[in-house]
Design an enzyme around this catalytic site. Structure first.
Site, PDB file in Angstrom:
ATOM      1  N   ASP A   1     101.420 126.069  -5.765  1.00 12.51           N
ATOM      2  CA  ASP A   1     102.216 125.341  -6.646  1.00 12.51           C
ATOM      3  C   ASP A   1     101.573 124.461  -7.707  1.00 12.51           C
ATOM      4  OD1 ASP A   1     101.894 122.909  -5.124  1.00 12.51           O
ATOM      5  OD2 ASP A   1     103.999 123.506  -4.553  1.00 12.51           O
TER       6      ASP A   1
ATOM      7  N   ASP B   1     104.653 113.006   1.331  1.00 10.45           N
ATOM      8  CA  ASP B   1     104.619 113.866   2.335  1.00 10.45           C
ATOM      9  C   ASP B   1     103.762 113.980   3.731  1.00 10.45           C
ATOM     10  OD1 ASP B   1     106.497 115.961   1.080  1.00 10.45           O
ATOM     11  OD2 ASP B   1     105.624 116.584   0.292  1.00 10.45           O
TER      12      ASP B   1
END
Length: 478
Positions: free
Chosen positions: A55, A432
């Protein structure tokens, strides 16, 4: 006078290009994986040729000789928001030309640039053109696809499905584009728009435009459209049996006159609660329900074995508990077996095996190698996984992300520190994933050097100048 003379000599030497210090040699700090790989594509006519997209972390080509990935977009610079081009929304391959590669690049729209990259040497080099439509590689629905459709009978023709501006067409190998005014949908309520373009190769002949094309749109109700005249006119396809709120995600043809399509109640990668898999007859346009046993989440990728077209595999998406699943059918979707147990060889990236497997919940895409039924690869929020014995009763699995170095691209709030002395060469933190103490920059850190607690978002790290052994990092998790 002597000082002026020395300064003159220095200026002359500088102007001559004489090097006063060794040039820096740049290379990745090895972590392996760490970001969202949201699509993977095999070339149908070239053994071992495969690409994946991320992405916001570039695109990669598979190196089958050493089971690693090569970054294709290292040339992208970062001034003037050009880093946006590291986000890859879709990959296009020409079935007739093993060297042609197309990438649509740009993240989140707005002032960020969007570009279409065209390669004639498998990504060794690219021509980059400004895209006439906005590309949003980091928005909802980014794991669906592929939005690129390259005519398998006439490679100069391409279609592209956008988020906000409907369907576009090129007739000169992606050099120029025009909007397909006859296509009935320009965008959708969720802003995801068109998610895939599928040419039905058997409807045409080599050297001529393929007449039958299917397009999937990210909305409930009428969300599949078909053209029988090469894209001049379009008709909605009745999806009786598909719940009204479901929207298409991926499609895969079996070469026997059928196409499998996954549906979810949201575009993903988050917010998916339920899903379905349907098998469409390309002649009668009717479909049957072939949904595998379902738990939490929906279904993302679907792939058909080119060597055994009754063998189909699907992946779950947004399935966080107890784990992601890969289902296999060997009778065209009539029966399914669950092939993925969650046990994975993560020796190439120890951090993944130390709690990182949770990122498998974003398993948007998977592909069976068209030249080897035993090879299956699936994508995730942390990298690529594979099985090399997929046809077995209980396939074994491996984290297959050597060369995919996304950490600096895919996370926000990252920070680095390099303390003096005999300790780690580098300290790193990321969103993350967590962070690491790097004692060897050429090896993925062992689990003992993976920060605990890990995961969550780590926004900063630093050491005390007078006591480098004292390290502080900021850590947040919801």
């Amino acid at each position: 006078m002597i000082l002026q003379f020395l300064l003159l000599i220095l200026c002359l030497l500088a102007g001559s290009g004489t090097a006063w210090a060794q040039a820096y040699n740049w290379k990745p700090v090895v972590i392996n994986g760490g970001g969202y790989v949201d699509g993977i594509v095999f070339h149908p006519n070239a053994p071992g040729l495969m690409y994946c997209r991320t992405d916001i972390g570039g695109a990669y080509r598979w190196n089958a000789t050493n089971n690693s990935w090569a970054q294709l977009l290292n040339f992208v610079g970062y001034p003037n928001n050009q880093g946006s081009l590291m986000g890859v929304e879709s990959i296009g391959l020409d079935p007739q030309d093993t060297n042609r590669l197309y990438l649509s690049c740009g993240w989140m729209g707005g002032s960020n640039p969007s570009g279409i990259m065209i390669s004639t040497d498998q990504g060794a080099s690219f021509a980059v053109i400004n895209s006439p439509f906005v590309i949003e590689s980091n928005n909802d629905g980014r794991g669906s696809g592929e939005r690129f459709g390259v005519d398998p009978n006439f490679g100069s023709i391409l279609f592209y499905g956008t988020h906000l501006a409907g369907l576009w067409k090129s007739v000169n190998y992606a050099a120029n584009w025009s909007q397909v005014a006859s296509f009935p949908v320009s965008t959708t309520a969720n802003g995801v728009g068109i998610v895939f373009v599928e040419f039905i190769k058997s409807s045409g002949t080599p050297g001529g435009a393929t007449p039958i094309i299917w397009v999937g749109v990210s909305q409930g109700g009428t969300n599949l459209f078909r053209s029988t005249d090469g894209g001049s006119t379009w008709t909605g396809i009745n999806t009786n049996g598909v719940p009204s709120g479901y929207m298409p995600h991926h499609a895969s043809q079996d070469g026997l006159g059928n196409m499998y399509i996954t549906f979810c109640d949201a575009p993903g990668p988050n917010g998916v609660s339920v899903g379905a898999v349907r098998k469409f007859n390309l002649t009668t346009l009717t479909s049957i329900n072939v949904t595998p046993p379902r738990g939490q989440g929906g279904f993302g990728g679907v792939t058909v074995d080119a060597e055994n077209p009754n063998t189909v595999a699907v992946s779950t998406i947004d399935c966080w508990w107890p784990q992601n699943y890969i289902y296999r059918s060997t009778n065209g979707g009539t029966n399914w077996i669950q092939t993925y147990s969650g046990t994975t060889d993560c020796s190439s990236a120890p951090w993944m095996g130390n709690g990182g497997l949770v990122v498998q919940g974003w398993s948007d895409d998977l592909k069976i190698d068209p030249f080897n039924s035993d090879h299956l690869f699936f994508t995730s929020g942390g990298g690529v996984f594979s099985s090399l014995n997929f046809t077995g009763a209980q396939p074994s699995w491996e984290f297959q992300s050597v060369g995919i170095e996304e950490m600096v691209f895919c996370t926000v709030g990252s920070d680095l520190a390099s303390p003096p002395g005999g300790g780690p060469q580098l300290l790193s933190v990321f969103g993350d994933i967590g962070g690491f103490a790097h004692y060897n920059l050429d090896v993925s850190p062992p689990t003992t050097n993976y920060f605990n607690p890990g995961g969550g978002n780590n926004y900063g790290i630093d050491f005390a100048e007078l006591n480098p052994n004292l390290v502080v990092r900021t850590y947040y998790t919801s």
